[in-house]
Design a protein around this motif. Sequence first.
Motif, PDB file in Angstrom:
ATOM      1  N   LEU A  79     -16.292  -7.966  -7.324  1.00 28.15           N
ATOM      2  CA  LEU A  79     -16.926  -6.657  -7.430  1.00 28.15           C
ATOM      3  C   LEU A  79     -16.054  -5.578  -6.793  1.00 28.15           C
ATOM      4  O   LEU A  79     -15.839  -4.500  -7.380  1.00 28.15           O
ATOM      5  N   LEU A  80     -15.538  -5.856  -5.607  1.00 35.25           N
ATOM      6  CA  LEU A  80     -14.657  -4.898  -4.930  1.00 35.25           C
ATOM      7  C   LEU A  80     -13.352  -4.710  -5.699  1.00 35.25           C
ATOM      8  O   LEU A  80     -12.848  -3.587  -5.828  1.00 35.25           O
ATOM      9  N   ALA A  81     -12.804  -5.802  -6.212  1.00 31.34           N
ATOM     10  CA  ALA A  81     -11.569  -5.701  -6.996  1.00 31.34           C
ATOM     11  C   ALA A  81     -11.805  -4.910  -8.278  1.00 31.34           C
ATOM     12  O   ALA A  81     -10.936  -4.150  -8.726  1.00 31.34           O
ATOM     13  N   GLY A  82     -12.988  -5.070  -8.865  1.00 33.83           N
ATOM     14  CA  GLY A  82     -13.326  -4.300 -10.055  1.00 33.83           C
ATOM     15  C   GLY A  82     -13.389  -2.813  -9.775  1.00 33.83           C
ATOM     16  O   GLY A  82     -12.951  -1.991 -10.585  1.00 33.83           O
ATOM     17  N   PHE A  83     -13.941  -2.450  -8.608  1.00 38.98           N
ATOM     18  CA  PHE A  83     -13.996  -1.034  -8.257  1.00 38.98           C
ATOM     19  C   PHE A  83     -12.592  -0.479  -8.021  1.00 38.98           C
ATOM     20  O   PHE A  83     -12.283   0.642  -8.457  1.00 38.98           O
ATOM     21  N   ALA A  84     -11.727  -1.243  -7.342  1.00 38.41           N
ATOM     22  CA  ALA A  84     -10.341  -0.803  -7.146  1.00 38.41           C
ATOM     23  C   ALA A  84      -9.629  -0.663  -8.487  1.00 38.41           C
ATOM     24  O   ALA A  84      -8.836   0.273  -8.700  1.00 38.41           O
ATOM     25  N   THR A  85      -9.935  -1.560  -9.418  1.00 35.33           N
ATOM     26  CA  THR A  85      -9.334  -1.489 -10.754  1.00 35.33           C
ATOM     27  C   THR A  85      -9.800  -0.246 -11.494  1.00 35.33           C
ATOM     28  O   THR A  85      -9.023   0.386 -12.219  1.00 35.33           O
ATOM     29  N   PHE A  86     -11.067   0.111 -11.323  1.00 43.13           N
ATOM     30  CA  PHE A  86     -11.571   1.338 -11.940  1.00 43.13           C
ATOM     31  C   PHE A  86     -10.790   2.551 -11.453  1.00 43.13           C
ATOM     32  O   PHE A  86     -10.407   3.415 -12.248  1.00 43.13           O
ATOM     33  N   ALA A 104     -17.175 -11.176 -12.827  1.00 48.61           N
ATOM     34  CA  ALA A 104     -17.110 -12.428 -13.582  1.00 48.61           C
ATOM     35  C   ALA A 104     -15.840 -13.209 -13.241  1.00 48.61           C
ATOM     36  O   ALA A 104     -15.894 -14.424 -12.988  1.00 48.61           O
ATOM     37  N   LEU A 105     -14.708 -12.526 -13.216  1.00 47.43           N
ATOM     38  CA  LEU A 105     -13.452 -13.209 -12.892  1.00 47.43           C
ATOM     39  C   LEU A 105     -13.459 -13.713 -11.455  1.00 47.43           C
ATOM     40  O   LEU A 105     -12.935 -14.801 -11.169  1.00 47.43           O
ATOM     41  N   GLY A 106     -14.030 -12.941 -10.542  1.00 48.45           N
ATOM     42  CA  GLY A 106     -14.116 -13.394  -9.162  1.00 48.45           C
ATOM     43  C   GLY A 106     -14.902 -14.680  -9.041  1.00 48.45           C
ATOM     44  O   GLY A 106     -14.503 -15.603  -8.316  1.00 48.45           O
ATOM     45  N   GLY A 107     -16.021 -14.772  -9.749  1.00 47.58           N
ATOM     46  CA  GLY A 107     -16.809 -15.995  -9.726  1.00 47.58           C
ATOM     47  C   GLY A 107     -16.085 -17.172 -10.345  1.00 47.58           C
ATOM     48  O   GLY A 107     -16.120 -18.294  -9.825  1.00 47.58           O
TER      49      GLY A 107
END
Length: 263
Positions: free
Chosen positions: A15-22, A90-93
Amino acid sequence: MTARALLVRGLLVGLLAGFATFLVAHQVGEPHVEAAIALEEARPATESADGHTHEGATAGHTHEEDGTVVSRGNQRTWGLLTGTLVVGTALGGIVALLAAAAVGRLGRMTPGQSTATVALIGFVSFALVPFLKYPATPPAVGSGETIGDRTSWYFAFLLVSLAFAALSTLVAVRVSEHSGAYAGVLSGAGLYVVAMVVAGQLLPTVDELGDFPADLLWYFRRASLITSATLWAGIGIGLAGLVGRLHRQDVARTERRELAASL
């Protein structure tokens, strides 16, 4: 250190990585998306180099057939944010579950190193290699048919890449058990490289770019790769750090129990 504990941490890290990616995608990639949309909308209805007729304003953000309109502003903010958060989580999981299965099975690697290795293999096989064969192109370039063909071949190559990545990892583990870690890594990597080169030669190259400006295409592809690398690096580094910390806590608890039992 249970799979459930890793899964929870993997989802949070994703989730955190997704926000950084955004944040990266919004600043690095979206300007080139805007340029691509502006170029495509400015084109008159004409037959391009791919042999299909293109209509102007085919950026995909207006849907006249169902009466709905999604503004470009919403696409590049809430739409992009939702997409990166969902994909990141999803990828993190997935990486967390694979790491839980890999810990203790990749030679003498520590749990943190095993997790980082799983993330690296995932990035190479899931993102990097398929991207090199079928790199991302700006939206609305080409007809729906050619875009569909390119997408189909991309996912076909992606599945081949994932299958040979799994096979190569198994080969590397087996070889390392008998001949050492160095031989195992070389054999696994060699098998994957050879298999993907052969597959790349057999699968067609989808060329639907026509007269799309090469410089804009280059910047768009570079931005796409940077965005993908940000997501995978965030997941790999963050999750490896958490797994290493969990492992040290488990070791410390075990030592305390053994010490208490000996007194």
